[in-house]
Design a protein around this motif. Sequence first.
Motif, PDB file in Angstrom:
ATOM      1  N   ASP A  31      43.140  53.516  40.768  1.00  0.00           N
ATOM      2  CA  ASP A  31      42.503  52.737  41.837  1.00  0.00           C
ATOM      3  C   ASP A  31      40.995  52.941  41.865  1.00  0.00           C
ATOM      4  O   ASP A  31      40.242  52.006  42.134  1.00  0.00           O
ATOM      5  CB  ASP A  31      43.087  53.117  43.201  1.00  0.00           C
ATOM      6  CG  ASP A  31      44.496  52.593  43.400  1.00  0.00           C
ATOM      7  OD1 ASP A  31      44.905  51.687  42.638  1.00  0.00           O
ATOM      8  OD2 ASP A  31      45.193  53.086  44.306  1.00  0.00           O
ATOM      9  N   GLN A  71      35.448  47.530  47.761  1.00  0.00           N
ATOM     10  CA  GLN A  71      36.639  48.105  48.386  1.00  0.00           C
ATOM     11  C   GLN A  71      37.441  47.023  49.102  1.00  0.00           C
ATOM     12  O   GLN A  71      38.669  46.985  49.024  1.00  0.00           O
ATOM     13  CB  GLN A  71      36.254  49.203  49.369  1.00  0.00           C
ATOM     14  CG  GLN A  71      35.712  50.444  48.693  1.00  0.00           C
ATOM     15  CD  GLN A  71      35.360  51.490  49.706  1.00  0.00           C
ATOM     16  OE1 GLN A  71      36.218  52.287  50.076  1.00  0.00           O
ATOM     17  NE2 GLN A  71      34.126  51.478  50.170  1.00  0.00           N
ATOM     18  N   THR A  74      39.222  44.750  46.492  1.00  0.00           N
ATOM     19  CA  THR A  74      40.349  45.373  45.787  1.00  0.00           C
ATOM     20  C   THR A  74      41.429  45.873  46.739  1.00  0.00           C
ATOM     21  O   THR A  74      42.543  46.156  46.302  1.00  0.00           O
ATOM     22  CB  THR A  74      39.872  46.564  44.924  1.00  0.00           C
ATOM     23  OG1 THR A  74      39.237  47.526  45.770  1.00  0.00           O
ATOM     24  CG2 THR A  74      38.945  46.104  43.820  1.00  0.00           C
ATOM     25  N   VAL A  76      41.338  48.701  48.245  1.00  0.00           N
ATOM     26  CA  VAL A  76      41.415  50.159  48.092  1.00  0.00           C
ATOM     27  C   VAL A  76      40.245  50.780  48.827  1.00  0.00           C
ATOM     28  O   VAL A  76      39.093  50.426  48.593  1.00  0.00           O
ATOM     29  CB  VAL A  76      41.365  50.567  46.596  1.00  0.00           C
ATOM     30  CG1 VAL A  76      41.373  52.077  46.446  1.00  0.00           C
ATOM     31  CG2 VAL A  76      42.504  49.942  45.829  1.00  0.00           C
TER      32      VAL A  76
END
Length: 171
Positions: A31, A71, A74, A76
């Motif tokens: 990740d 972030q 994605t 994540v």
Amino acid sequence: MQHNQLSVKVRVTSRVHNNRNSRSIARFQGDERAVVEEAARLIKLHTLFKDPLPDLAHTAMIIEQLWEEAQSNTGVKMDKDDKIEGYLRSIQSRTRSYLLHEIKKNIDILYGFADKPSTFIRVHVRRLMEGDCNVDGGSWAEVLPRGTVSLGIGGGSAAMGRGLRRRRLGG
């Protein structure tokens, strides 16, 4: 036999050590890598199309904003450590360097500076800048910040930049 085992161990150790200090995407996994790759993509686009020459403080702000956007893109959430910060700064710097290289190369081609001596380039650039006006009607040679002309186009414009500063200062 023991000598070969020792040299293999030394090579593997140095490779791991170099990876830890490198600016390669290979040092990120999972990740973390996905977010870093997305942030790097955003930084490249921002550098190429929005702000190619930010100052140091603005660069930090851009990286922080684009890290948050990466972030979000994605899905994540993770903290940005020094390793990630260094990698993203290197992406911004590399992209800026590439852009400036391409600009200089195209100016050399456009004006035929590639094979000319620096004295020819200096005279030609001075003539172009004195004849060109900015939006306020003044000569670019009068309003350019100090050092602007020292891009190194054709290897001779650094001296031109010094000449501009002397003229601006009345020398």
